[in-house]
Design an enzyme around this catalytic site. Structure first.
Site, short mmCIF file in Angstrom:
data_model
loop_
_atom_site.label_atom_id
_atom_site.label_comp_id
_atom_site.label_asym_id
_atom_site.label_seq_id
_atom_site.Cartn_x
_atom_site.Cartn_y
_atom_site.Cartn_z
N SER A 60 0.82 -1.21 0.00
CA SER A 60 0.00 0.00 0.00
C SER A 60 0.85 1.27 0.00
O SER A 60 2.01 1.26 0.41
CB SER A 60 -0.90 0.02 1.24
OG SER A 60 -1.60 -1.18 1.37
N1 SAH Z 1 -0.67 -5.16 3.99
C1 SAH Z 1 0.14 -5.47 2.81
C2 SAH Z 1 -0.57 -5.16 1.51
C3 SAH Z 1 -1.65 -6.12 1.29
S1 SAH Z 1 -2.22 -6.37 -0.36
C4 SAH Z 1 1.47 -4.79 2.86
O1 SAH Z 1 1.72 -4.01 3.77
O2 SAH Z 1 2.30 -5.07 1.97
C5 SAH Z 1 -3.54 -7.46 0.11
C6 SAH Z 1 -3.12 -8.85 0.47
O3 SAH Z 1 -4.28 -9.54 0.95
C7 SAH Z 1 -2.60 -9.65 -0.72
O4 SAH Z 1 -1.30 -10.10 -0.46
C8 SAH Z 1 -3.61 -10.80 -0.83
O5 SAH Z 1 -3.01 -12.02 -1.23
C9 SAH Z 1 -4.16 -10.89 0.58
N2 SAH Z 1 -5.46 -11.54 0.71
C10 SAH Z 1 -6.55 -11.42 -0.09
N3 SAH Z 1 -7.57 -12.16 0.37
C11 SAH Z 1 -7.13 -12.79 1.50
C12 SAH Z 1 -7.71 -13.70 2.43
N4 SAH Z 1 -8.95 -14.14 2.32
N5 SAH Z 1 -6.94 -14.12 3.47
C13 SAH Z 1 -5.66 -13.69 3.62
N6 SAH Z 1 -5.07 -12.83 2.77
C14 SAH Z 1 -5.78 -12.37 1.72
#
Ligand code: SAH
Length: 213
Positions: A60
């Site tokens: 993000s």
């Molecule tokens: N917080 C992260 C950015 C997240 S991007 C950072 O600081 O880099 C969103 C993430 O959520 C992705 O890696 C995706 O794979 C994950 N995601 C999506 N659906 C999910 C679920 N049901 N359970 C766990 N992770 C999930």
């Protein structure tokens, strides 16, 4: 510009955009974002932009990390659940503010890389697991704070159930298929209060663990 100047420029920009909590600004300043992005993007690590990571996901924008963290109002004695570990950057920022951070990711390769980063930085108050975050982490519940960093069609019931009384959850919820709004949920003795915050764009919250690539 050298790294200290780039850092100072980012912190100034976050302050100008309205981030006031000094603990949040300090946590951002102390978290080396260049460790959380691929080599090709290291020169942009201290820019206020989202960047691509593996498995088609994104790290993000620092402003959004700062804003969500500030809204979460994390205190030093708290246990925080994060859904969507991604690069691990948001979890690393939270780990400087909370007692313990539980973070969940559905892509095993991303989780393993994030774990290596936590170890390298000595952030040993983070526990991370590969699992479907929509179900939360029932064995460790209730949580004082929950942060979801992927966009949900609606707020998963399991996460509401795992929020402690007086607890706060920040989650991006879809308003259209492409755009979401951050929603702040506060659990009161009577139920749940919802407040709409900024419009945002996150990758979608998916159901289930990803298949190995
Ligand atoms: N917080 C992260 C950015 C997240 S991007 C950072 O600081 O880099 C969103 C993430 O959520 C992705 O890696 C995706 O794979 C994950 N995601 C999506 N659906 C999910 C679920 N049901 N359970 C766990 N992770 C999930």
């Amino acid at each position: 510009m050298n790294k200290d100047d780039l850092k100072a420029r980012l912190i100034l920009s976050l302050r100008q955009q309205g981030i006031r909590d000094m603990r949040v600004l300090e946590a951002i300043e102390k978290t080396p974002r260049e460790l959380f992005v691929a080599d090709a993007f290291k020169d942009q690590a201290w820019d206020d932009t989202a960047l691509p990571i593996e498995s088609g996901q994104t790290i993000s924008q620092p402003y959004i990390v700062a804003y969500m963290t500030e809204q979460l109002d994390v205190q030093p004695n708290m246990r925080v659940l994060e859904i969507g570990t991604g690069s691990g950057y948001q979890a690393a920022v939270l780990s400087r503010l909370a007692r313990r951070v539980y973070t969940m990711e559905r892509h095993r390769n991303l989780l393993n890389k994030a774990r290596e980063r936590f170890e390298k930085l000595g952030l040993n108050n983070i526990v991370a697991r590969t699992a479907d975050g929509e179900k939360g982490w029932p064995e460790a519940a209730p949580f004082d704070r929950i942060i979801v960093t992927a966009a949900a069609a609606s707020i998963p019931k399991a996460l509401l159930a795992q929020l402690a009384e007086g607890g706060i959850m920040i989650i991006p919820v879809n308003e259209t298929p492409m755009y979401q709004r951050l929603v702040k949920v506060t659990r009161t003795p009577e139920g749940f209060e919802r407040e709409k915050l900024l419009p945002v764009r996150f990758v979608p919250l998916m159901t289930g663990v990803a298949r190995a690539q």
